[in-house]
Enzyme design. Structure first.
Site, short mmCIF file in Angstrom:
data_model
loop_
_atom_site.label_atom_id
_atom_site.label_comp_id
_atom_site.label_asym_id
_atom_site.label_seq_id
_atom_site.Cartn_x
_atom_site.Cartn_y
_atom_site.Cartn_z
N GLN A 9 0.83 -1.21 0.00
CA GLN A 9 0.00 0.00 0.00
C GLN A 9 0.86 1.26 0.00
O GLN A 9 1.90 1.31 0.65
CB GLN A 9 -0.89 -0.02 1.25
CG GLN A 9 -1.99 1.01 1.27
CD GLN A 9 -3.01 0.72 2.38
OE1 GLN A 9 -3.04 -0.37 2.92
NE2 GLN A 9 -3.84 1.69 2.70
N SER A 24 4.36 -6.48 2.90
CA SER A 24 3.03 -6.34 3.51
C SER A 24 1.95 -6.86 2.57
O SER A 24 1.92 -8.05 2.25
CB SER A 24 2.80 -4.88 3.92
OG SER A 24 1.63 -4.73 4.69
N LEU A 25 1.06 -6.00 2.08
CA LEU A 25 0.04 -6.41 1.11
C LEU A 25 0.65 -7.17 -0.06
O LEU A 25 0.05 -8.11 -0.59
CB LEU A 25 -0.67 -5.15 0.58
CG LEU A 25 -1.47 -5.29 -0.71
CD1 LEU A 25 -2.74 -6.08 -0.46
CD2 LEU A 25 -1.77 -3.94 -1.31
N HIS A 65 0.58 -3.51 11.22
CA HIS A 65 1.65 -4.37 11.74
C HIS A 65 1.97 -4.06 13.20
O HIS A 65 3.13 -3.97 13.60
CB HIS A 65 2.90 -4.28 10.85
CG HIS A 65 2.62 -4.67 9.43
ND1 HIS A 65 2.37 -5.97 9.06
CD2 HIS A 65 2.50 -3.93 8.30
CE1 HIS A 65 2.11 -6.01 7.76
NE2 HIS A 65 2.18 -4.78 7.28
N GLN A 67 0.96 -11.97 9.98
CA GLN A 67 1.56 -10.77 9.38
C GLN A 67 0.87 -9.47 9.80
O GLN A 67 1.51 -8.43 9.94
CB GLN A 67 1.52 -10.90 7.85
CG GLN A 67 2.32 -9.87 7.11
CD GLN A 67 1.61 -9.35 5.87
OE1 GLN A 67 0.61 -8.64 5.97
NE2 GLN A 67 2.12 -9.72 4.71
N ARG A 83 -9.16 -8.30 3.93
CA ARG A 83 -8.08 -7.73 4.73
C ARG A 83 -8.20 -6.21 4.81
O ARG A 83 -8.10 -5.61 5.88
CB ARG A 83 -6.74 -8.12 4.10
CG ARG A 83 -5.48 -7.57 4.79
CD ARG A 83 -4.26 -8.00 3.97
NE ARG A 83 -3.00 -7.74 4.62
CZ ARG A 83 -2.25 -6.66 4.45
NH1 ARG A 83 -2.70 -5.69 3.66
NH2 ARG A 83 -1.09 -6.53 5.07
#
Length: 295
Positions: free
Chosen positions: A9, A88-89, A196, A245, A113
């Site tokens: 992102q 991440s994503l 996170h 995660q 998500r």
């Protein structure tokens, strides 16, 4: 060995994926399938929307994912990865590229998500900040010494850049303390919440149910996951790491180092933006780094 890496992102831009949609019939069909799955025409926002439209988490995450996977699909005839990873994503894009997840299933998870994270952000005012110019260990030490609420090290991006995450008061206190400790910059980020970190626990629990219901396959190549920076091919391990995660840090520096140790000589960032190329170049000067964000 070739490593495909996928952005997260924040790398989105207006017009992303339009060239792919217009030039490739198979990708156009894939993007129309995405519109159907999401229940709105995300392609209209990707191609013609405003920056503000694209910044909505429920739009941003699917948009970056769709663009990244479409590019990887377009490259299939030309090159294949020996290993993949995503920031991440981007881990979802990496899993699709490696064959561990079907595109439609992955998009449903990405959408779930994004919505779960948005809800978690609304429950607890929180934010993130990038700390520049201090060793990771010093940042960890300062953050551990504060007693100002939820505070976590979230993104280990490259040596000298670590993103912290937590409640707003805790981030403010940490920025002040880290600046006093010698940080060159302590920059609060324009994000909707503390990704996170433990603030994402409600989202983690919600996403876990969706991931448990989804079929994962053995990938064609190892996928290096954010939680432990290690290569994985076992579907059960991949699922568990993907769930963890959301509340655990992205260990990107160690991920790249481990990929290099395992033979990666060329890193190709696939998807919008150039953020990962910058990070990888700061982690190692010994590997080739490039990016593809259009055909």
């Amino acid at each position: 060995m070739k490593a495909f890496v996928f952005p997260g992102q924040g790398s989105q831009f207006v017009g992303m994926g339009k060239d792919l949609y217009e030039s490739r019939e198979d990708i156009r069909a894939m993007m129309e399938q995405a519109n159907d799955i999401l229940g709105f025409r995300i392609t209209d926002i990707m191609f013609e929307g405003t920056d503000e439209d694209l910044k909505q988490t429920k739009v941003t995450q699917p948009a970056v994912f769709i663009h990244s996977v479409a590019l990887a699909k377009a490259l299939e005839g030309e090159m294949k990865p020996d290993m993949t990873a995503g920031h991440s994503l981007g881990e979802f894009s990496a899993l699709v590229s490696a064959g561990a997840l079907d595109f439609a299933d992955a998009l449903r998870l990405v959408s779930a998500r994004a919505q779960a994270m948005q809800k978690a952000c609304e429950l607890k005012p929180s934010t993130m900040a990038a700390i520049i110019g201090l060793p990771d260990e010093k940042i960890e030490e300062v953050c551990a010494s504060l007693n100002a609420g939820i505070l976590a090290c979230a993104n280990y991006n490259n040596p000298g850049q670590l993103v912290i995450s937590g409640e707003i008061a805790a981030i403010d206190a940490a920025c002040e303390a880290l600046t006093a400790a010698g940080a060159k910059r302590a920059l609060k980020l324009k994000v909707g919440g503390a990704f996170h970190s433990p603030c994402m626990e409600p989202a983690r629990a919600e996403l876990a149910e969706a991931i448990d219901r989804t079929t994962f396959s053995v990938p064609r190549c190892p996928v290096y996951q954010n939680v432990d920076a290690l290569p994985h091919t076992d579907p059960a391990e991949i699922k568990a790491n993907l769930i963890a995660q959301l509340t655990a840090p992205v260990r990107w520096t160690n991920t790249v180092r481990n990929m290099i140790a395992d033979g990666a000589t060329e890193f190709i960032e696939i998807g919008p933006g150039r953020a990962l190329q910058g990070m990888i170049s700061k982690i190692s000067r010994e590997v080739a780094v490039s990016g593809i964000q259009s055909l």
